[in-house]
Motif scaffolding. Structure first.
Motif, short mmCIF file in Angstrom:
data_model
loop_
_atom_site.label_atom_id
_atom_site.label_comp_id
_atom_site.label_asym_id
_atom_site.label_seq_id
_atom_site.Cartn_x
_atom_site.Cartn_y
_atom_site.Cartn_z
N LYS A 1 1.27 10.21 -8.95
CA LYS A 1 0.20 10.92 -9.63
C LYS A 1 0.71 12.24 -10.20
O LYS A 1 1.71 12.79 -9.74
CB LYS A 1 -0.94 11.17 -8.65
CG LYS A 1 -1.66 9.92 -8.20
CD LYS A 1 -2.82 10.27 -7.27
CE LYS A 1 -3.64 9.03 -6.91
NZ LYS A 1 -4.77 9.34 -6.01
N TRP B 1 0.13 8.22 -4.98
CA TRP B 1 0.42 7.07 -5.83
C TRP B 1 -0.85 6.50 -6.43
O TRP B 1 -1.93 6.56 -5.84
CB TRP B 1 1.09 5.96 -5.01
CG TRP B 1 2.37 6.35 -4.34
CD1 TRP B 1 2.51 6.88 -3.09
CD2 TRP B 1 3.69 6.25 -4.89
NE1 TRP B 1 3.85 7.10 -2.82
CE2 TRP B 1 4.59 6.73 -3.89
CE3 TRP B 1 4.21 5.79 -6.10
CZ2 TRP B 1 5.96 6.77 -4.09
CZ3 TRP B 1 5.58 5.83 -6.30
CH2 TRP B 1 6.45 6.31 -5.31
N THR B 2 -0.67 5.89 -7.60
CA THR B 2 -1.71 5.06 -8.21
C THR B 2 -1.08 3.75 -8.63
O THR B 2 0.15 3.67 -8.80
CB THR B 2 -2.36 5.77 -9.41
OG1 THR B 2 -3.48 5.00 -9.86
CG2 THR B 2 -1.36 5.92 -10.56
N TYR B 3 -1.88 2.70 -8.80
CA TYR B 3 -1.32 1.37 -9.07
C TYR B 3 -1.99 0.73 -10.27
O TYR B 3 -3.21 0.85 -10.48
CB TYR B 3 -1.52 0.45 -7.86
CG TYR B 3 -1.01 -0.95 -8.11
CD1 TYR B 3 0.36 -1.24 -8.04
CD2 TYR B 3 -1.88 -1.98 -8.45
CE1 TYR B 3 0.84 -2.51 -8.29
CE2 TYR B 3 -1.40 -3.27 -8.70
CZ TYR B 3 -0.04 -3.51 -8.62
OH TYR B 3 0.44 -4.78 -8.89
N GLU C 1 0.84 -1.19 0.00
CA GLU C 1 0.00 0.00 0.00
C GLU C 1 0.88 1.24 0.00
O GLU C 1 2.04 1.21 0.44
CB GLU C 1 -0.93 0.01 1.22
CG GLU C 1 -0.20 -0.12 2.55
CD GLU C 1 -1.13 -0.14 3.73
OE1 GLU C 1 -2.28 0.31 3.57
OE2 GLU C 1 -0.71 -0.59 4.80
N GLN D 1 -2.49 7.30 -0.87
CA GLN D 1 -3.32 7.43 -2.06
C GLN D 1 -3.23 8.80 -2.71
O GLN D 1 -3.49 8.94 -3.91
CB GLN D 1 -4.78 7.11 -1.70
CG GLN D 1 -5.01 5.67 -1.32
CD GLN D 1 -6.46 5.35 -1.04
OE1 GLN D 1 -7.33 6.22 -1.13
NE2 GLN D 1 -6.74 4.10 -0.70
N GLU D 2 -2.86 9.83 -1.93
CA GLU D 2 -2.78 11.15 -2.52
C GLU D 2 -1.55 11.32 -3.40
O GLU D 2 -1.44 12.28 -4.16
CB GLU D 2 -2.79 12.23 -1.43
CG GLU D 2 -1.61 12.22 -0.49
CD GLU D 2 -1.84 11.37 0.74
OE1 GLU D 2 -1.29 11.73 1.80
OE2 GLU D 2 -2.53 10.34 0.64
N TYR E 1 3.27 1.78 6.13
CA TYR E 1 2.77 1.17 4.90
C TYR E 1 3.42 -0.19 4.69
O TYR E 1 4.55 -0.43 5.11
CB TYR E 1 3.04 2.10 3.72
CG TYR E 1 2.22 3.37 3.77
CD1 TYR E 1 0.92 3.38 3.29
CD2 TYR E 1 2.73 4.53 4.35
CE1 TYR E 1 0.14 4.53 3.36
CE2 TYR E 1 1.96 5.68 4.43
CZ TYR E 1 0.66 5.67 3.94
OH TYR E 1 -0.11 6.80 4.03
N THR F 1 5.87 7.94 2.10
CA THR F 1 5.61 6.50 2.07
C THR F 1 6.47 5.74 3.06
O THR F 1 6.00 4.77 3.68
CB THR F 1 5.84 5.95 0.66
OG1 THR F 1 5.07 6.70 -0.28
CG2 THR F 1 5.46 4.49 0.56
#
Length: 392
Positions: free
Chosen positions: A162, A151-153, A145, A148-149, A184, A174
């Motif tokens: 992003k 990274w994208t997967y 993980e 979210q603000e 994480y 992270t």
């Protein structure tokens, strides 16, 4: 600085080698590094040998025999901080001094085409150590993980940053819970990649911003991982045929401790352990940041993996980390048991696929490739210089 001598330099000789096409071009690098040694009070302990021939001009720096014998007998660098009374956590100059002493002690040559590349190499190692000390993660070989603000997967590209997210900040958020207030999930191998990537990006911000822009664009496009990450960013020194001394480490090295027990090495994530050497005899413990490993505690931990395996209801082989912790704590209270474990674990590892008499110590270490404009060895697979410029 010991008297300069001129004779042929063996390219396999130890220490730091600076190289240029001519003696005139070599001189600024030589003078620059001599000033560095003066600044950290090492100049009086270093031998300098110079050579000029058809292949160019060379300057070889290595720790003199007396200092090497006193500070790191048998190339054991784990006691350098104690011997030299260095505070590498509180004083960045002391960390630089430890790195330089370890490089000057190297049994194989570290070759740099300029003083600038040597400076970057030392700074990258400092960056790795400082970032590794701040890194804390949740161990997980099956899930991953990221914030979210940032990274994208996708299955095809992995975790990419992003649009609008800066790579350095994304990596810090992270890996460093002091910034994100969250742990994480990572495997130990992927964790080392993120720390290296952060250290490289921080150095490029200082010395090669064009390459940093390409790196940013690369991670917006597709992550570089695993074997490809090693090939792009790292070089290995030492080998099975020419192994490094078992206790020779440079702060900032990435290295692998092998699990020498065949049965427990079949547990996913327990084939071995990827760590950084952060100096002062300590190795990273990303899962318990405040409890870094010594060579002794790392060997004892790996040894007890064999005593903590079990199968779940589905028959999958797993590791009980609580059992490992209990066994390690008990062993560390018994000096005789510790000595017996170290006798076997401090041996050099067997070759891949072989589980015979070897221990957990690898024969090689890994460090970052050259980074400076004009001499950089970094070739990013997705981003050509033209594409990168178009995206600036």
């Amino acid at each position: 600085m010991s008297a300069t001598r001129r004779h042929d330099i063996d390219r396999h000789s130890p220490g730091i080698l600076l190289h240029a096409r001519t003696e005139v071009l070599l001189e600024p690098s030589l003078q620059g590094f001599m000033a560095d040694l003066q600044a950290v009070n090492l100049a009086g302990h270093v031998d300098l040998v110079r050579h000029a021939g058809q292949d160019g001009a060379w300057a070889q720096f290595r720790l003199n025999a007396q200092a090497a014998a006193q500070w790191a007998p048998d190339h054991d660098t784990t006691g350098l901080c104690a011997k030299l009374k260095l505070d590498t956590c509180g004083n960045p100059d002391d960390l630089e001094r430890e790195i330089l002493v370890a490089l000057l002690l190297s049994p194989i040559p570290f070759l740099f085409p300029s003083h600038a590349e040597l400076t970057s190499a030392v700074r990258v190692r400092k960056n790795i150590v400082q970032a590794a000390r701040m890194t804390a993660l949740a161990f997980d070989t099956e899930h991953a993980e990221r914030p979210q603000e940032y990274w994208t997967y996708s299955e095809e590209c992995g975790f990419t940053v992003k649009d609008g997210a800066r790579l350095i900040e994304a990596l810090q958020k992270t890996t460093q819970p002091d910034r994100s207030h969250k742990l994480y999930s990572f495997s130990c191998y992927r964790a080392t990649e993120y720390v290296i990537l952060l250290a490289v990006a921080q150095e490029l911000a200082v010395s090669n911003p064009d390459l940093l822009a390409m790196l940013q664009r690369q991670w917006e496009t597709r992550a570089i991982m695993s074997g490809q990450f090693h090939d792009v960013f790292l070089r290995e020194f030492g080998s099975m045929s020419e192994p490094l001394p078992p206790k020779y480490y440079i702060p900032g090295d990435r290295l692998w401790f092998r699990n020498p027990d065949e049965h427990s090495s079949n547990v996913e994530g327990y084939e071995g352990s990827w760590v950084f050497y952060v100096g002062d005899g300590l190795f990273t413990n990303f899962w318990k940041r405040d409890q870094p490993f010594t060579l002794t505690t790392k060997c004892v931990e790996l040894f007890h993996w064999r005593n903590a395996t079990y199968r779940d209801a589905a028959g999958k082989l797993l590791m009980d980390d609580d059992v490992v912790d209990e066994r390690v704590a008990a062993t560390l209270r018994d000096p005789d048991e510790v000595a017996g474990i170290l006798e076997s674990m401090l041996r050099l590892r067997d070759p891949g696929g072989v589980y015979r008499d070897g221990g957990c110590i690898d024969t090689s270490r890994e460090c970052v490739r050259l980074l400076r404009p004009g001499t950089s060895e970094i070739a990013l697979p997705e981003i050509s210089p033209a594409r990168a410029q178009a995206n600036l």
